[in-house]
Motif scaffolding. Structure first.
Motif, PDB file in Angstrom:
ATOM      1  N   VAL A   1       1.160  -0.753   0.019  1.00 15.25           N
ATOM      2  CA  VAL A   1      -0.097   0.380  -0.257  1.00 15.25           C
ATOM      3  C   VAL A   1       0.935   1.233   0.537  1.00 15.25           C
ATOM      4  O   VAL A   1       1.576   1.517   0.311  1.00 15.25           O
ATOM      5  CB  VAL A   1      -1.001  -0.421   1.319  1.00 15.25           C
ATOM      6  N   ASN A   2       0.556   1.926  -1.330  1.00 18.09           N
ATOM      7  CA  ASN A   2       1.552   3.386  -1.304  1.00 18.09           C
ATOM      8  C   ASN A   2       1.036   4.732  -0.971  1.00 18.09           C
ATOM      9  O   ASN A   2       1.308   5.380  -1.388  1.00 18.09           O
ATOM     10  CB  ASN A   2       2.742   3.201  -2.330  1.00 18.09           C
ATOM     11  N   GLY A   3      -0.727   4.807   0.176  1.00 17.64           N
ATOM     12  CA  GLY A   3      -0.860   5.737   0.315  1.00 17.64           C
ATOM     13  C   GLY A   3      -2.292   5.809  -0.557  1.00 17.64           C
ATOM     14  O   GLY A   3      -2.483   6.928  -0.243  1.00 17.64           O
ATOM     15  N   GLY A   4      -2.163   5.478  -2.231  1.00 17.65           N
ATOM     16  CA  GLY A   4      -3.203   5.826  -2.763  1.00 17.65           C
ATOM     17  C   GLY A   4      -3.646   4.431  -3.180  1.00 17.65           C
ATOM     18  O   GLY A   4      -3.404   3.820  -3.081  1.00 17.65           O
ATOM     19  N   ASP A   5      -5.322   4.682  -4.480  1.00 15.38           N
ATOM     20  CA  ASP A   5      -5.875   3.273  -4.374  1.00 15.38           C
ATOM     21  C   ASP A   5      -4.938   2.759  -5.300  1.00 15.38           C
ATOM     22  O   ASP A   5      -3.898   3.882  -6.544  1.00 15.38           O
ATOM     23  CB  ASP A   5      -7.393   3.838  -4.771  1.00 15.38           C
ATOM     24  N   SER A   6      -4.582   1.120  -5.451  1.00  7.74           N
ATOM     25  CA  SER A   6      -4.304   0.971  -7.092  1.00  7.74           C
ATOM     26  C   SER A   6      -5.464   0.979  -8.728  1.00  7.74           C
ATOM     27  O   SER A   6      -5.021  -0.483  -8.900  1.00  7.74           O
ATOM     28  CB  SER A   6      -3.858  -0.339  -6.933  1.00  7.74           C
ATOM     29  N   MET A   7      -6.304   1.117  -9.045  1.00 12.16           N
ATOM     30  CA  MET A   7      -6.686   1.518  -9.732  1.00 12.16           C
ATOM     31  C   MET A   7      -6.538   2.399 -11.303  1.00 12.16           C
ATOM     32  O   MET A   7      -7.686   2.298 -11.486  1.00 12.16           O
ATOM     33  CB  MET A   7      -8.523   1.439  -9.135  1.00 12.16           C
ATOM     34  N   SER A   8      -5.544   3.243 -10.690  1.00  8.40           N
ATOM     35  CA  SER A   8      -5.425   4.275 -11.373  1.00  8.40           C
ATOM     36  C   SER A   8      -6.218   5.238 -12.138  1.00  8.40           C
ATOM     37  O   SER A   8      -6.539   5.394 -13.075  1.00  8.40           O
ATOM     38  CB  SER A   8      -4.918   3.684 -12.998  1.00  8.40           C
ATOM     39  N   GLY A   9      -7.463   6.211 -11.260  1.00  6.86           N
ATOM     40  CA  GLY A   9      -8.658   6.353 -11.936  1.00  6.86           C
ATOM     41  C   GLY A   9      -9.526   6.031 -12.270  1.00  6.86           C
ATOM     42  O   GLY A   9      -9.958   6.095 -12.449  1.00  6.86           O
ATOM     43  N   ALA A  10      -9.730   4.649 -12.166  1.00  3.93           N
ATOM     44  CA  ALA A  10     -10.465   3.133 -12.867  1.00  3.93           C
ATOM     45  C   ALA A  10     -10.324   3.806 -14.610  1.00  3.93           C
ATOM     46  O   ALA A  10     -10.988   3.146 -15.171  1.00  3.93           O
ATOM     47  CB  ALA A  10     -11.912   3.567 -12.803  1.00  3.93           C
ATOM     48  N   TYR A  11      -9.137   4.438 -15.127  1.00  5.84           N
ATOM     49  CA  TYR A  11      -9.119   4.620 -16.034  1.00  5.84           C
ATOM     50  C   TYR A  11      -7.888   3.344 -16.899  1.00  5.84           C
ATOM     51  O   TYR A  11      -7.025   3.324 -16.720  1.00  5.84           O
ATOM     52  CB  TYR A  11      -7.710   5.520 -16.153  1.00  5.84           C
ATOM     53  N   LEU A  12      -8.525   2.106 -17.035  1.00  5.66           N
ATOM     54  CA  LEU A  12      -8.293   0.698 -17.347  1.00  5.66           C
ATOM     55  C   LEU A  12      -9.018   0.077 -18.094  1.00  5.66           C
ATOM     56  O   LEU A  12      -8.345  -1.100 -18.629  1.00  5.66           O
ATOM     57  CB  LEU A  12      -8.233   0.021 -16.186  1.00  5.66           C
ATOM     58  N   GLY A  13      -9.421   0.952 -19.457  1.00  7.47           N
ATOM     59  CA  GLY A  13      -9.866   0.329 -20.512  1.00  7.47           C
ATOM     60  C   GLY A  13      -9.042   0.451 -22.282  1.00  7.47           C
ATOM     61  O   GLY A  13      -8.092   1.030 -21.944  1.00  7.47           O
ATOM     62  N   PRO A  14      -9.382   0.170 -23.101  1.00  2.00           N
ATOM     63  CA  PRO A  14      -8.832   0.948 -24.131  1.00  2.00           C
ATOM     64  C   PRO A  14      -8.212   2.302 -24.513  1.00  2.00           C
ATOM     65  O   PRO A  14      -9.046   2.831 -23.938  1.00  2.00           O
ATOM     66  CB  PRO A  14      -9.296   0.093 -25.173  1.00  2.00           C
ATOM     67  N   LYS A  15      -7.135   2.142 -25.117  1.00  7.29           N
ATOM     68  CA  LYS A  15      -7.203   3.990 -25.186  1.00  7.29           C
ATOM     69  C   LYS A  15      -5.919   3.865 -26.844  1.00  7.29           C
ATOM     70  O   LYS A  15      -6.041   2.880 -27.520  1.00  7.29           O
ATOM     71  CB  LYS A  15      -6.025   4.852 -24.139  1.00  7.29           C
ATOM     72  N   PHE A  16      -6.571   4.853 -27.479  1.00  5.53           N
ATOM     73  CA  PHE A  16      -6.463   4.815 -28.888  1.00  5.53           C
ATOM     74  C   PHE A  16      -4.870   6.108 -28.986  1.00  5.53           C
ATOM     75  O   PHE A  16      -5.362   7.848 -28.777  1.00  5.53           O
ATOM     76  CB  PHE A  16      -7.491   5.328 -29.794  1.00  5.53           C
ATOM     77  N   GLY A  17      -3.975   5.866 -29.992  1.00  4.22           N
ATOM     78  CA  GLY A  17      -2.749   6.808 -29.890  1.00  4.22           C
ATOM     79  C   GLY A  17      -3.538   7.763 -30.963  1.00  4.22           C
ATOM     80  O   GLY A  17      -4.723   7.390 -32.265  1.00  4.22           O
ATOM     81  N   GLN A  18      -2.884   9.542 -31.269  1.00  2.38           N
ATOM     82  CA  GLN A  18      -3.552  10.138 -32.394  1.00  2.38           C
ATOM     83  C   GLN A  18      -3.708   9.846 -33.665  1.00  2.38           C
ATOM     84  O   GLN A  18      -4.230  10.240 -34.094  1.00  2.38           O
ATOM     85  CB  GLN A  18      -2.111  11.601 -32.500  1.00  2.38           C
ATOM     86  N   ASP A  19      -2.634   9.306 -33.730  1.00  3.36           N
ATOM     87  CA  ASP A  19      -2.633   8.574 -35.286  1.00  3.36           C
ATOM     88  C   ASP A  19      -3.946   7.306 -35.944  1.00  3.36           C
ATOM     89  O   ASP A  19      -3.771   7.709 -37.127  1.00  3.36           O
ATOM     90  CB  ASP A  19      -1.191   7.937 -35.948  1.00  3.36           C
TER      91      ASP A  19
END
Length: 610
Positions: free
Chosen positions: A359-377
């Protein structure tokens, strides 16, 4: 060590992948299939998780399913036998599916996993965890606490409907359970059904409707439906319900008690439905409060973790926080069945494999941003293939242009970075608006979301500004805590408005940010943190610099009945099918007036109503 968690075959199927205890990816199947609450085996969600981790099924050490089918079958069979012959109709409907598929779920899972692996059947390690243990694991293990009380509350898992656990280090000890048919989730769903909304979908509508009503039926509920004890334990009088023996939620006795049959879906709402919503909300809050007080006494902990569908009742969560039973509360953002996939994987990592937890002081959910992402190109290629007309702006110009649009009271589709895991849009797949506008709530509900006018919208606010606008000063990154707009930000209604009831109260401006202020001055707050979503934080900062207000309206990027958008194509289709005026995807800015008229769509009736 890679572990793949799966939830499926009921509603909100999902997959989650952890690697050496780190959450790599998690997503609901509905986002890929475009079928709301899709219960099917999460093939596409699994494929996404594997791609995000850069691995194949052959590289997965364990797959874990989020409940135990044989225990669930035992519960169904015992329930049907105990209620015979009244339960025969429900028994007749359910058994063919169980006998054909669910009773042999291990084989079904291996076959489906084999298709992903390119084989007839996947022969790796396949494990099962109990449903409420998966919920508890999803609540405690990603939390920022080294130890905590853990409450899980939902409709029903195998037998359990409510559990109290004690999390310490890498261990969760389940101390107490309440079993089916006694269920807070099913009680709330019964009122969801009775007031004309869809079960397992419309519960949040009931919560949003409650402030328009008066809690006139609280004592009736406590006298007849639920026997509530001081420690939060309870029993439901099954004479008033039909979920054990029939195919509906409420019985004739329930209808007689409340003076008539269920409201027909989509028919006009009356004061009666509003009063019923207010009443069951008060009862739910009282049950949660008593359970929490008992959890504090039983465990001695100062921190509380929550999961299960009832934990999505952010009004109850806000009351619990304000009551001060616990110093801190952490709620799993995917608190429902989707989060069970993640909890199942974490339960294996920490419980079955006895792996240490850091445990590092914050949660481990990465802000709940755990789904797909897309690059600019890729964004540009996909939008061009869809026929979109767009301008590519640098970061500064993009923020400035978006703030311009918001200040002009335009609705802005905002798709940035990774998609959120869970039912809330958190600035990754959002529709944004100016909260200062007195017409924004109605405009977004009726012209953009195509949904009921009474439903409130949430404010996103920079974490450092939250206490200047709302009566909470704590992290609320997942939009799961309700607080009140501060007195000094409120507007007092005039004498003509003070006597209004029900929906008539909707159009009365109540604060400096009327678009996100509910009729009782409450707001479902999302605090935005620079470290987890820097671009959204920058947008809020620029809006504050322009207007003096660090708050934006944030609602999910979809229309009623549609899952939240996942891809640039999803975002463009929703943009072209609604009255959203600007679309921002990555660094691409799209204006509605520039788009080819031939690409316009009518989204209003495209999806099945939720």
């Amino acid at each position: 060590m890679r572990i793949l968690g799966i939830s499926a075959f009921y509603h909100d199927s999902a997959a989650a992948l952890i690697e050496d205890g780190r959450i790599v990816a998690a997503a609901q199947e509905e986002r890929f299939t475009r079928q709301k609450h899709d219960p099917a085996f999460p093939t596409q969600a699994i494929n996404y998780c594997l791609a995000e981790a850069g691995c194949r099924m052959a590289d997965i050490d364990h797959v874990v399913f989020y409940d135990k089918p044989f225990l669930k079958f035992e519960r169904l069979l015992e329930t049907y036998l105990a209620t015979s012959p009244r339960g025969f109709r429900s028994f007749k409907t359910a058994m063919p599916v169980w006998i054909k598929e669910k009773l042999f779920q291990k084989g079904v899972l291996r076959k489906q996993l084999g298709k992903i692996a390119g084989t007839r059947s996947w022969d790796g390690s396949l494990l099962f965890t109990e449903h409420h243990l998966a919920h508890a694991a999803s609540a405690f293990f990603p939390s920022p606490f080294t130890s905590a009380a853990v409450l899980t509350m939902d409709g029903v898992g195998e037998w359990c409907t409510t559990s109290l656990g004690h999390g310490r280090g890498n261990d969760i000890e389940i101390l107490k359970e309440i079993h089916f048919p006694h269920s807070l989730g099913l009680l709330y769903s019964a009122f969801t059904y009775y007031t004309g909304f869809k079960v397992n979908s419309g519960e949040y509508k009931l919560m949003g409707l409650a402030p328009y009503g008066r809690p006139l039926f609280v004592q009736t509920i406590l006298d007849h439906l639920i026997d509530l004890k001081e420690d939060g334990s309870f029993r439901l009088d099954q004479r008033y319900f039909d979920y054990c023996t029939g195919l509906t939620m409420t019985s004739d006795a329930f209808h007689r008690l409340f003076g008539g049959g269920p409201r027909k879906p989509e028919s006009p709402l009356t004061q009666r439905e509003m009063d019923l919503a207010a009443s069951i909300q008060v009862v739910t809050e009282e049950v949660v409060m008593r359970l929490a007080r008992y959890a504090r006494r039983e465990t001695g902990e100062r921190n509380l973790c929550l999961a299960g569908g009832v934990a999505l009742n952010c009004v109850a969560n806000g009351k619990l926080l304000k009551e001060g039973v616990f110093d801190e509360i952490w709620i799993q953002p995917a608190a429902g069945d989707a989060g069970g996939a993640l909890g199942a994987a974490l339960a294996v990592w920490h419980g079955y494999l006895d792996s240490a937890r850091t445990v590092n002081g914050g949660d481990s959910m990465s802000g709940a941003y755990l789904g797909p992402k897309f690059g600019q190109d890729e964004i540009e290629q996909r939008l061009a293939a869809a026929g979109a007309i767009y301008n590519v702006l640098d970061d500064g110009a993009l923020i400035t242009s978006t703030v311009d649009s918001l200040a002009e009271e335009k609705a802005v589709g905002w798709m940035q970075g990774r998609m959120e895991f869970g039912p809330r849009a958190l600035g990754g797949r959002s529709i944004l608006g100016d909260p200062r506008s007195p017409t924004m709530q109605k405009t977004l509900n009726l012209k953009v979301k195509y949904r009921e006018s009474f439903r409130p919208f949430a404010p996103s606010v920079r974490r450092e500004d939250v206490a200047d606008w709302f009566d909470i000063d704590t992290d609320s990154p997942y939009m799961l805590l309700v607080g009140d707009v501060l007195d000094r930000r409120r507007l007092r209604p005039n004498r003509d408005d003070e006597g209004l009831f029900g929906i008539d109260r909707l159009n009365v401006p109540r604060s400096e940010i009327p678009a996100v202020t509910h009729v009782d001055y409450s707001a479902r707050v999302q605090t935005v943190h620079r470290d987890t979503n820097p671009r959204y934080w920058e947008l809020l900062s620029a809006f504050k610099e322009r207007t003096g207000c660090p708050v934006l309206v944030n609602t999910s990027f979809n229309v009623r009945g549609e899952p939240i958008v996942c891809t640039p194509e999803d975002a463009f289709r929703c943009f072209m099918g609604t009255e959203i005026e600007r679309l921002v995807v990555g660094n691409c800015m799209l204006r509605k007036e520039d788009q080819p008229a031939a690409l316009r769509q009518d989204y209003k009736d495209r999806f099945e109503l939720d």
